[in-house]
Design an enzyme around this catalytic site. Structure first.
Site, PDB file in Angstrom:
ATOM      1  N   SER A  67      11.440  -2.863   3.026  1.00  0.00           N
ATOM      2  CA  SER A  67      10.693  -1.644   2.661  1.00  0.00           C
ATOM      3  C   SER A  67      11.141  -0.990   1.361  1.00  0.00           C
ATOM      4  O   SER A  67      10.445  -0.105   0.855  1.00  0.00           O
ATOM      5  CB  SER A  67      10.769  -0.625   3.795  1.00  0.00           C
ATOM      6  OG  SER A  67       9.918  -0.999   4.852  1.00  0.00           O
ATOM      7  N   LYS A  70       8.586  -1.083  -1.246  1.00  0.00           N
ATOM      8  CA  LYS A  70       7.464  -0.142  -1.271  1.00  0.00           C
ATOM      9  C   LYS A  70       7.489   0.758  -2.503  1.00  0.00           C
ATOM     10  O   LYS A  70       6.445   1.187  -2.992  1.00  0.00           O
ATOM     11  CB  LYS A  70       7.457   0.700   0.005  1.00  0.00           C
ATOM     12  CG  LYS A  70       7.135  -0.113   1.250  1.00  0.00           C
ATOM     13  CD  LYS A  70       7.355   0.676   2.532  1.00  0.00           C
ATOM     14  CE  LYS A  70       7.017  -0.174   3.748  1.00  0.00           C
ATOM     15  NZ  LYS A  70       7.389   0.446   5.024  1.00  0.00           N
ATOM     16  N   TYR A 192       1.564  -7.997   0.908  1.00  0.00           N
ATOM     17  CA  TYR A 192       2.550  -7.034   1.413  1.00  0.00           C
ATOM     18  C   TYR A 192       3.764  -7.754   2.007  1.00  0.00           C
ATOM     19  O   TYR A 192       4.908  -7.421   1.701  1.00  0.00           O
ATOM     20  CB  TYR A 192       1.886  -6.131   2.446  1.00  0.00           C
ATOM     21  CG  TYR A 192       2.857  -5.309   3.251  1.00  0.00           C
ATOM     22  CD1 TYR A 192       3.509  -4.213   2.687  1.00  0.00           C
ATOM     23  CD2 TYR A 192       3.141  -5.639   4.575  1.00  0.00           C
ATOM     24  CE1 TYR A 192       4.425  -3.466   3.424  1.00  0.00           C
ATOM     25  CE2 TYR A 192       4.040  -4.891   5.318  1.00  0.00           C
ATOM     26  CZ  TYR A 192       4.679  -3.817   4.737  1.00  0.00           C
ATOM     27  OH  TYR A 192       5.586  -3.086   5.467  1.00  0.00           O
ATOM     28  N   TYR A 244      12.130   6.842   6.471  1.00  0.00           N
ATOM     29  CA  TYR A 244      11.236   6.916   7.626  1.00  0.00           C
ATOM     30  C   TYR A 244      11.350   8.290   8.289  1.00  0.00           C
ATOM     31  O   TYR A 244      11.402   9.308   7.605  1.00  0.00           O
ATOM     32  CB  TYR A 244      11.519   5.779   8.613  1.00  0.00           C
ATOM     33  CG  TYR A 244      11.624   4.421   7.995  1.00  0.00           C
ATOM     34  CD1 TYR A 244      10.596   3.925   7.195  1.00  0.00           C
ATOM     35  CD2 TYR A 244      12.745   3.621   8.176  1.00  0.00           C
ATOM     36  CE1 TYR A 244      10.677   2.658   6.627  1.00  0.00           C
ATOM     37  CE2 TYR A 244      12.833   2.349   7.611  1.00  0.00           C
ATOM     38  CZ  TYR A 244      11.804   1.890   6.836  1.00  0.00           C
ATOM     39  OH  TYR A 244      11.881   0.652   6.269  1.00  0.00           O
ATOM     40  N   VAL A 262      14.554  -2.656   6.455  1.00  0.00           N
ATOM     41  CA  VAL A 262      15.118  -3.236   7.678  1.00  0.00           C
ATOM     42  C   VAL A 262      15.913  -4.513   7.413  1.00  0.00           C
ATOM     43  O   VAL A 262      16.542  -5.051   8.327  1.00  0.00           O
ATOM     44  CB  VAL A 262      14.025  -3.502   8.746  1.00  0.00           C
ATOM     45  CG1 VAL A 262      13.417  -2.203   9.223  1.00  0.00           C
ATOM     46  CG2 VAL A 262      12.971  -4.476   8.241  1.00  0.00           C
TER      47      VAL A 262
END
Length: 315
Positions: A67, A70, A192, A244, A262
């Site tokens: 992530s 992102k 993605y 998060y 992660v």
């Protein structure tokens, strides 16, 4: 140039502090390939704006960016289609939900709330599909930001993500049905997964974090890599959404713009001072690295890195 002994010693002490918490975490298992990670691995890198590099532990160990990608996806999307189009598809508000939650999409808040959750990153990946070469462009941008032109895909993790990625496909199809995605849902979600599966180490991410901390300029070369307005957006979202549904606690306790993944990485930026990255695959229940969190917690406290630190930065 003399090395900063305070940084060196504090980093070593932070590693020892963090090791006492590693047993409380568990490696990610919902992506089968990530379940092979060693929860005792711990590595860190700090790079200062004056060019000093500090390493500790397993900093050479490669892991998938997950992530943390992102933030790079958002940069590429903004560079490709611009502010108005990106934020017509995705919002900027924290969710309070898990990173892979479908709840908001299912309750007809059809636009993902921010680009740092899975649904939001899939929407920004859709914007990147407007690029002439989405895969090559993303790889080139990642290599440039991380200052390593040998960064590659971890093919085993990519295939594992594709096989296990049904929740992400569900998000993509929901958004395609609501016309948020403009391209084929399977093609977007494959991009993605691919973005999340690039293999990096702690030094790579510290290089990237340093560029963000210096307003998009690599302080060692003086080259502008990312536009000012994009850096501002990315760092703001890192503060509010980067960890998060633990982002508020992280902002309060540690107080630096950061992004977790992660795969076990957390990358953080200290304005005009340094880029940091820490790796440990043992995750807490919210999907953030236990060891990386604790290293950054220690560094923030003893080096005065919190953006609201009354005593100011010690380095």
């Amino acid at each position: 140039m003399a090395r900063n002994e305070l940084i060196e010693k504090t980093l070593a002490d932070a590693m020892e502090y963090a090791r006492t918490f590693l047993h409380t975490g568990k490696v990610a298992t919902y992506i089968p390939e990530l379940a092979k990670g060693d929860p005792d691995r711990l590595g860190a890198c700090i790079i200062t704006t004056d060019g000093e590099v500090y390493h500790a532990g397993d900093w050479r160990q490669e892991f998938t960016i997950q992530s943390i990608s992102k933030t790079i996806t958002l940069i590429m999307a903004l560079q490709t289609v611009g502010y108005e189009k990106v934020f017509s598809k995705v919002g900027v508000e924290p969710t309070g939900d898990a990173f892979n939650s479908l709840v908001r999409l299912e309750t007809k808040n059809t636009h993902p709330l921010n680009p740092m959750i899975n649904a939001g990153a899939i929407a920004t990946a859709d914007c990147c599909m407007d690029s002439k070469d989405p895969y090559g462009g993303f790889l080139a941008l990642t290599r440039k930001l991380c200052r390593r032109d040998t960064i590659q895909l971890d093919g085993a993790v990519f295939e594992s993500e594709k096989k296990a990625g049904m929740r992400n496909r569900s998000m993509a199809y929901l958004m395609r049905g609501d016309n948020i995605l403009e391209h084929d849902a399977e093609e977007v979600v494959d991009l993605y997964f691919w973005m999340c599966s690039l293999s990096v180490n702690a030094e790579d991410l510290a290089n990237y974090a340093l560029v963000l901390s210096n307003n998009g300029v690599d302080p060692r070369s003086g080259v502008k890599l990312v536009e000012d307005w994009i850096v501002r957006i990315v760092k703001t979202l890192m503060v509010t959404c980067g960890l998060y549904d633990a982002s508020g606690e992280f902002a309060m306790k540690i107080g630096i713009p950061a992004k977790s993944g992660v795969g076990g990485g957390i990358m953080g930026t200290v304005e005009r001072k340094m880029g940091l990255a820490v790796f440990n695959p043992a995750l807490d229940p919210k999907g953030n690295s236990v060891g990386a969190y604790r290293v950054l917690e220690y560094l923030s406290h003893y080096l005065g890195l919190h953006y609201f630190s009354g005593s100011g930065c010690a380095v």
